[in-house]
Design a protein around this motif. Structure first.
Motif, PDB file in Angstrom:
ATOM      1  N   GLY A  20     -15.186  -8.642   6.880  1.00  0.00           N
ATOM      2  CA  GLY A  20     -13.925  -8.099   6.352  1.00  0.00           C
ATOM      3  C   GLY A  20     -13.540  -6.798   7.024  1.00  0.00           C
ATOM      4  N   LEU A  21     -14.539  -5.922   7.229  1.00  0.00           N
ATOM      5  CA  LEU A  21     -14.246  -4.664   7.913  1.00  0.00           C
ATOM      6  C   LEU A  21     -13.772  -4.899   9.343  1.00  0.00           C
ATOM      7  N   VAL A  22     -14.436  -5.857  10.028  1.00  0.00           N
ATOM      8  CA  VAL A  22     -14.032  -6.157  11.408  1.00  0.00           C
ATOM      9  C   VAL A  22     -12.608  -6.681  11.446  1.00  0.00           C
ATOM     10  N   VAL A  23     -12.284  -7.591  10.529  1.00  0.00           N
ATOM     11  CA  VAL A  23     -10.920  -8.151  10.497  1.00  0.00           C
ATOM     12  C   VAL A  23      -9.898  -7.051  10.245  1.00  0.00           C
ATOM     13  N   LEU A  24     -10.182  -6.204   9.258  1.00  0.00           N
ATOM     14  CA  LEU A  24      -9.236  -5.128   8.955  1.00  0.00           C
ATOM     15  C   LEU A  24      -9.102  -4.169  10.133  1.00  0.00           C
ATOM     16  N   THR A  25     -10.235  -3.885  10.808  1.00  0.00           N
ATOM     17  CA  THR A  25     -10.178  -2.987  11.966  1.00  0.00           C
ATOM     18  C   THR A  25      -9.354  -3.596  13.084  1.00  0.00           C
ATOM     19  N   VAL A  26      -9.589  -4.883  13.354  1.00  0.00           N
ATOM     20  CA  VAL A  26      -8.829  -5.553  14.415  1.00  0.00           C
ATOM     21  C   VAL A  26      -7.348  -5.585  14.075  1.00  0.00           C
ATOM     22  N   ILE A  27      -7.045  -5.894  12.808  1.00  0.00           N
ATOM     23  CA  ILE A  27      -5.634  -5.932  12.403  1.00  0.00           C
ATOM     24  C   ILE A  27      -4.997  -4.558  12.571  1.00  0.00           C
ATOM     25  N   SER A  28      -5.712  -3.533  12.127  1.00  0.00           N
ATOM     26  CA  SER A  28      -5.155  -2.179  12.216  1.00  0.00           C
ATOM     27  C   SER A  28      -4.940  -1.767  13.668  1.00  0.00           C
ATOM     28  N   ALA A  29      -6.001  -1.967  14.493  1.00  0.00           N
ATOM     29  CA  ALA A  29      -5.886  -1.574  15.895  1.00  0.00           C
ATOM     30  C   ALA A  29      -4.811  -2.381  16.606  1.00  0.00           C
ATOM     31  N   GLY A  30      -4.810  -3.701  16.361  1.00  0.00           N
ATOM     32  CA  GLY A  30      -3.790  -4.538  17.001  1.00  0.00           C
ATOM     33  C   GLY A  30      -2.389  -4.186  16.542  1.00  0.00           C
ATOM     34  N   SER A  31      -2.232  -3.916  15.255  1.00  0.00           N
ATOM     35  CA  SER A  31      -0.904  -3.551  14.749  1.00  0.00           C
ATOM     36  C   SER A  31      -0.421  -2.245  15.358  1.00  0.00           C
ATOM     37  N   VAL A  32      -1.349  -1.254  15.430  1.00  0.00           N
ATOM     38  CA  VAL A  32      -0.963   0.030  16.033  1.00  0.00           C
ATOM     39  C   VAL A  32      -0.551  -0.161  17.486  1.00  0.00           C
ATOM     40  N   TYR A  33      -1.356  -0.957  18.219  1.00  0.00           N
ATOM     41  CA  TYR A  33      -1.042  -1.194  19.630  1.00  0.00           C
ATOM     42  C   TYR A  33       0.300  -1.901  19.787  1.00  0.00           C
ATOM     43  N   LEU A  34       0.509  -2.960  18.989  1.00  0.00           N
ATOM     44  CA  LEU A  34       1.750  -3.726  19.134  1.00  0.00           C
ATOM     45  C   LEU A  34       2.959  -2.920  18.659  1.00  0.00           C
ATOM     46  N   VAL A  35       2.761  -2.109  17.626  1.00  0.00           N
ATOM     47  CA  VAL A  35       3.879  -1.253  17.174  1.00  0.00           C
ATOM     48  C   VAL A  35       4.246  -0.260  18.271  1.00  0.00           C
ATOM     49  N   ASN A  36       3.222   0.308  18.913  1.00  0.00           N
ATOM     50  CA  ASN A  36       3.507   1.228  20.027  1.00  0.00           C
ATOM     51  C   ASN A  36       4.208   0.515  21.166  1.00  0.00           C
ATOM     52  N   GLU A  37       3.752  -0.717  21.458  1.00  0.00           N
ATOM     53  CA  GLU A  37       4.422  -1.491  22.505  1.00  0.00           C
ATOM     54  C   GLU A  37       5.879  -1.750  22.134  1.00  0.00           C
ATOM     55  N   ALA A  38       6.110  -2.158  20.878  1.00  0.00           N
ATOM     56  CA  ALA A  38       7.485  -2.403  20.445  1.00  0.00           C
ATOM     57  C   ALA A  38       8.325  -1.138  20.507  1.00  0.00           C
ATOM     58  N   ARG A  39       7.697   0.004  20.153  1.00  0.00           N
ATOM     59  CA  ARG A  39       8.428   1.262  20.218  1.00  0.00           C
ATOM     60  C   ARG A  39       8.812   1.590  21.660  1.00  0.00           C
ATOM     61  N   GLN A  40       7.855   1.378  22.585  1.00  0.00           N
ATOM     62  CA  GLN A  40       8.156   1.629  23.994  1.00  0.00           C
ATOM     63  C   GLN A  40       9.241   0.688  24.501  1.00  0.00           C
ATOM     64  N   ASP A  41       9.147  -0.576  24.090  1.00  0.00           N
ATOM     65  CA  ASP A  41      10.181  -1.527  24.511  1.00  0.00           C
ATOM     66  C   ASP A  41      11.546  -1.122  23.963  1.00  0.00           C
TER      67      ASP A  41
END
Length: 505
Positions: A20-41
């Protein structure tokens, strides 16, 4: 339930929790990365729109200058002249702004050079046309207009501008696609992650129910075991004893003093040192020192050749071991102090910054005098903060400024401050040896040091200072070059309280 079953169940529960911790960490990290990508786009899309609007603005000013020049030629009215001058005056700034905006696109830079040349040519034609009209030579102005039309200068400007617009439209389509893709991936990751979390929650519920069922079965078996109660109690007692032993071993490992291994090593090192002395005394007895006589220091034993070298190597090795043990002990002490400080609750109070810093400077006056350093305190803003934390921050930075001065060069250390937007900004600068720019971040890491390691230290101080600054809701940075001194800048809230504590605490 046997002890083995309990261990297996605990293992799966821990594994599930870790998953569960790994899933939440991956979701958080991936969401932050993709949000930053969307912001840059999104920024890229906005930039493309701004460039396209600027191109249209530039074309509008050129057309405005064109039409007002024609109007002035036909009517010689002052309004047309004024409008033309305003349009011409706006063309160059608009062109400069467009040039800055497309600086990141090599293809557009080539187009802007051609567009600039065409606009420069047209502006020269405008100037000559208006001069002919002002001089009362409309025929010459008309001829010049025909010459410009024959040369297709305006058409060339439009063609280059339209080519740049098409390039921006192409970039707009690409960047829009990338933005949509980033948003889709973010939504997909969130959906998949949510599904995994729900799945893990269902598995957890299943395990809990299974555990409850196993407990009920155990109770049933206990009630049914009245005929062989003693055996059942013995079995349960054995299971409980095994579980208790595991708990005690775990508690011992967790609560054991971190220094105990060092104490053991130091003890055995001392025994090894005594054993080495005894060995070399025996060797000395073979070379002239009576064995069994009064103790003789190893340095006084007459050893020759390989024996003497062996004695020196042995003493050197013991010295390395002792210094390593002492260093590890200091590291453990520093870490413990750091963790204790992290748990301490701050007590904000009003602080006269100048008197506060003068007190710290007076405490290091002896070190400053030995280093031939002059410490200058300029006006400092008063703040409300934790006194002990500030004392540790300023003491560490001032001590470092004195410690890392250049040999043979009189030290100059300056402490100054100012306020800005509710924050107090303090600067501690020196003319010391400086820090290589590539090490500016390294010096704030725990146990990391930069430059020549000729001064005592464990790499704890600046990491501790930055942690304190962050807990006080501030930021810390350094500006330095090798052999050019350093300036540490600390920004703190003028009025600190628990609500503006930095999240990095």
């Amino acid at each position: 339930m046997t002890a083995g079953e309990q261990r297996r169940r605990a293992f799966w529960q821990i594994l599930l929790f870790a998953a569960g911790l790994v899933v939440l960490t991956v979701i958080s990290a991936g969401s932050v990365y993709l949000v930053n990508e969307a912001r840059q786009d999104s920024k890229s899309i906005i930039h493309t729109i701004e460039v396209e609007n600027q191109i249209n603005t530039l074309l509008l000013e050129v057309r405005r200058a064109e039409s007002s020049a024609r109007g002035f030629l036909l009517t010689q009215g002052p309004d047309f002249q004024s409008d033309h001058e305003k349009a011409v005056a706006a063309i160059i700034p608009a062109l400069d702004k467009l040039t800055r905006q497309i600086g990141d696109n090599p293809a557009q830079r080539e187009s802007i050079e051609k567009l600039s040349a065409a606009i420069e040519t047209r502006l020269g034609q405008f100037s000559r046309e208006m001069n002919y009209v002002k001089q009362g030579q409309p025929d010459m102005a008309t001829a010049l207009i025909r010459e410009a039309a024959a040369g297709d200068t305006t058409t060339t400007i439009n063609n280059f501008a339209n080519a740049m617009i098409r390039e921006e439209e192409r970039l707009f389509r690409i960047r829009t696609f990338n933005s949509d893709r980033s948003q889709t991936l973010a939504a997909s990751m969130t959906g998949i992650g949510s599904g995994l979390v729900v799945l893990l929650a269902l598995i957890s519920v299943w395990l809990v129910r299974r555990s409850a069922g196993a407990r009920d079965d155990a109770e049933t078996r206990l009630r049914d075991a009245n005929l062989n109660l003693e055996a059942t109690v013995g079995e349960r007692t054995a299971d409980l004893r095994e579980a208790n032993d595991e708990i005690q071993r775990f508690a011992y490992i967790v609560s054991h003093d971190l220094r105990s291994p060092l104490v053991n090593i130091m003890g055995f090192t001392s025994e090894l040192e005594e054993l080495g002395k005894d060995i070399f005394r025996r060797i000395g007895g073979l070379t002239g020192v009576p064995a069994g006589g009064p103790p003789v220091d190893v340095a006084d034993i007459p050893l020759d050749g390989p024996d003497k070298q062996l004695s020196a190597d042995f003493s050197e090795a013991l010295g390395f071991i002792k210094s390593s043990i002492a260093r590890m002990d200091r590291l453990i002490s520093a870490i413990l102090n750091l963790t204790r400080e992290g748990r301490r609750e701050f007590q904000p109070e009003k602080i006269d910054a100048r008197d506060f810093v003068e007190t710290i400077v007076s405490s290091v006056a002896h070190q400053a005098a030995e280093a031939q350093a002059a410490i200058h305190i300029e006006p400092l803003p008063n703040i409300v903060s934790d006194r002990l934390a500030l004392e540790q921050i300023f003491s560490n930075l001032i001590d470092n400024a004195i410690k890392y001065l250049k040999n043979g060069v009189p030290g100059e250390i300056r402490i100054r401050g100012r306020t800005k937007l509710g924050y107090a900004i303090f600067e501690i600068s020196d003319n010391g040896r400086g820090i290589d720019p590539k090490d500016h971040q390294r010096i704030f890491d725990l146990f990391r040091r930069a430059g020549t390691q000729d001064k005592p230290g464990q790499g704890i101080g600046l990491a501790h200072v930055r942690a304190l600054v962050r807990r006080l809701g501030g930021t810390m940075s350094v500006s330095s070059e090798l052999n050019a001194g350093s300036t540490f800048t600390i920004t703190l809230p003028i009025n600190w309280n628990a609500s503006n504590r930095n999240a990095d605490r």
